[in-house]
Design a protein around this motif. Sequence first.
Motif, short mmCIF file in Angstrom:
data_model
loop_
_atom_site.label_atom_id
_atom_site.label_comp_id
_atom_site.label_asym_id
_atom_site.label_seq_id
_atom_site.Cartn_x
_atom_site.Cartn_y
_atom_site.Cartn_z
N GLY A 186 0.64 -1.22 0.16
CA GLY A 186 0.20 0.00 -0.18
C GLY A 186 0.83 1.45 0.04
N TYR A 187 1.74 1.15 0.84
CA TYR A 187 2.81 2.22 0.85
C TYR A 187 3.47 2.76 -0.62
CZ TYR A 187 6.26 5.29 3.16
OH TYR A 187 7.26 6.36 3.33
N MET A 188 3.78 1.41 -1.18
CA MET A 188 4.61 1.48 -2.62
C MET A 188 3.45 2.24 -3.72
SD MET A 188 7.17 -1.65 -3.15
CE MET A 188 6.23 -2.65 -2.58
N ALA A 189 2.14 1.77 -3.43
CA ALA A 189 1.33 2.40 -4.43
C ALA A 189 0.93 3.76 -4.15
CB ALA A 189 0.02 1.39 -4.14
N TYR A 190 1.02 4.19 -3.10
CA TYR A 190 0.50 5.54 -2.39
C TYR A 190 1.73 6.46 -2.89
CZ TYR A 190 -0.11 9.62 0.42
OH TYR A 190 -0.53 10.91 0.97
N GLU A 191 2.92 6.02 -2.86
CA GLU A 191 4.10 7.08 -2.99
C GLU A 191 4.45 6.70 -4.56
OE1 GLU A 191 5.78 9.00 -1.84
OE2 GLU A 191 5.24 8.71 0.43
N GLY A 192 3.98 5.77 -5.25
CA GLY A 192 4.48 5.40 -6.75
C GLY A 192 5.96 5.10 -6.97
N LYS A 193 6.67 4.63 -5.78
CA LYS A 193 8.04 4.18 -5.87
C LYS A 193 8.14 2.92 -5.28
CE LYS A 193 9.47 9.03 -4.81
NZ LYS A 193 10.19 9.63 -3.61
N LYS A 194 9.16 2.39 -5.57
CA LYS A 194 9.48 0.88 -5.16
C LYS A 194 10.39 1.09 -3.55
CE LYS A 194 9.60 -2.80 -8.31
NZ LYS A 194 10.38 -3.71 -9.12
N ILE A 195 10.20 0.34 -2.66
CA ILE A 195 10.88 0.03 -1.60
C ILE A 195 12.11 -0.63 -1.59
CG2 ILE A 195 10.95 -0.82 1.00
CD1 ILE A 195 8.08 -0.51 0.96
N LEU A 196 13.34 0.07 -1.27
CA LEU A 196 14.62 -0.43 -1.29
C LEU A 196 14.89 -0.88 0.14
CD1 LEU A 196 17.25 -0.95 -2.91
CD2 LEU A 196 18.01 1.37 -2.45
N PHE A 197 15.02 -2.10 0.66
CA PHE A 197 15.15 -2.49 1.91
C PHE A 197 16.63 -2.94 1.90
CE2 PHE A 197 12.31 -3.85 5.24
CZ PHE A 197 13.05 -3.75 6.49
N VAL A 198 17.50 -2.47 2.59
CA VAL A 198 18.71 -2.51 2.80
C VAL A 198 19.03 -3.15 4.00
CG1 VAL A 198 21.08 -1.41 2.85
CG2 VAL A 198 19.47 -0.59 1.26
N VAL A 199 19.84 -4.40 4.01
CA VAL A 199 20.01 -5.06 5.18
C VAL A 199 21.58 -5.07 5.52
CG1 VAL A 199 19.63 -7.23 6.37
CG2 VAL A 199 17.89 -6.30 4.97
N ASP A 200 22.16 -4.75 6.52
CA ASP A 200 23.57 -4.97 6.74
C ASP A 200 23.83 -5.70 7.99
OD1 ASP A 200 26.11 -4.63 6.29
OD2 ASP A 200 26.20 -2.25 6.84
N GLU A 201 25.10 -6.07 8.31
CA GLU A 201 25.74 -6.65 9.26
C GLU A 201 24.88 -7.94 9.71
OE1 GLU A 201 28.33 -5.61 10.32
OE2 GLU A 201 28.36 -3.40 10.28
N LEU A 202 24.64 -8.68 8.86
CA LEU A 202 23.88 -9.99 8.95
C LEU A 202 24.87 -10.98 9.65
CD1 LEU A 202 21.16 -11.63 8.71
CD2 LEU A 202 22.01 -12.41 6.73
N ASP A 203 26.01 -10.89 9.16
CA ASP A 203 26.91 -12.03 9.64
C ASP A 203 27.73 -11.89 10.99
OD1 ASP A 203 28.58 -9.99 8.06
OD2 ASP A 203 28.51 -11.19 6.41
N ARG A 204 27.31 -10.53 11.69
CA ARG A 204 27.83 -10.36 12.93
C ARG A 204 26.71 -11.13 14.13
NH1 ARG A 204 30.61 -4.81 14.34
NH2 ARG A 204 31.77 -4.61 12.42
#
Length: 482
Positions: A186-204
């Motif tokens: 719903g958020y992407m539809a409202y904004e007309g943009k894709k979500i870029l979900f950045v995930v860091d430090e998983l291996d810690r």
Amino acid sequence: MDDFDKMMSEIMAKKYAGESDQDLLEREGVIDEISKIIEDRLYSKLPLSLAITGIWGVGKSYVLKEIEKRYSGRCIVFHYDCWKNDYYDEPLIGILSAISGQLNQIEAKNPDEQQKHYYRVMREVVFQVSRGVIKNFTEYDIEAFRNRFADFRNLLKAKKQIDMASFDSLSNVSDVIEIVNNLLCGYMAYEGKKILFVVDELDRCLPDYAIRILNRLHHICYGSPVIQLVAVNDKELSRNINGLYHRDSDNVFARRYFNRFFTNYYRIPVGVSSSELVRQCWEDFDAYFANDSLYDCFGMLAEVVFKDCAIRERKKIIELLEIYHKCALGSVKEKYPIELACAELLELFRTFWHIDKNWTISNGNTRASAMFDNSGDIDYVPYTVTIFAIKQTDLKDNVKAITDFFLERYEKKHKGKRPYEFDELKINVFDRTIALLVNEKGTADGSSEIGRIVNVLKQDKVFKKCSDFLEIFRARISTYDE
């Protein structure tokens, strides 16, 4: 401002700017290539889950930050630091908290009152879902939790931006995941943009927690055109996955397991050479060491010593090399032959990894027998250095690489001639490095080539000076405790 204030200002500036803001590893090309992968999916209905892989310290965090900057205007960017949020028993809570916090920042920056209202409601919904998950896992009354959303239903009813009906059945993690998935769509539809979900430090994170994070992210984004970028040391995580499932070193199993979460992979190479890294970290390195060889002998050795070492570890060893060399040197700035830097590097390698054994001369007959004619009474002792009785498996591999490196230099030097053809003029940097490391021990066998080399070098004033300096250096680093 006094000196202490200046020092603290610099520390705080570095803390918030981050070391990774300096592109020491020249990652601009890597960022461009990853951007091309993102561009292919930016206006597509297909999702993208890209694993950005590489060893620790290779620059994954820097790459993610730069990607976020590039797409901050074209995408809705959420950043999730796994390590900073690993104190939550349920990873979903940390993920929701990260989304809520960043919605708060978006709301604060937006001048449009209607949009500010929308972001405020979105943030409060995510925040309350997060609180509800916490309470739900501590026997909280689910009816009371459901009632908390009555006000939000009324606020959003007129605009119909989010379907709040899902909240009526919130009773377990799968329900929450479905709500968040719908919320993101719903958020992407409202904004007309894709979500870029950045995930860091998983291996810690601890292995089982890291796997749960991947599972939660996979289900939150499942079926929606979200772009996920996940930085991961895949080799280390593969070991952890195999360990959790008792699969020994089954790389095929680990890769298939990864494929559950990722649609694409991009490996970041180590990048900058060890020689370049040395001169980036120790800018006036060449003012302290003279290299009379046609080759970059120190750089060649550094590549082997730093085999499979993370960039952070390489930088730390180089920093320690500079500190302890200057400390041993004292107030007099004097230039020494490059073999001293080679010997110091090997001694630091041993100390950095807390190896309590010394370098010793090793016989390389097995390797050399393929090169020289072993018939007759020719007495040759191909020499190298090694450390015996190393219990740590990974370090055995490193020491073997160093041992093989020196043996390869020996073989190259003797190519096309017999080992007994000893020539004082042909004593090279690597011979002198070995002689510095073993010094008196090499005289035990005066008939061997290395024994003769040490005996010759003992008469050399420069070698004697280097040998004395190395002893001071050893005494300094013996107090090192990481």
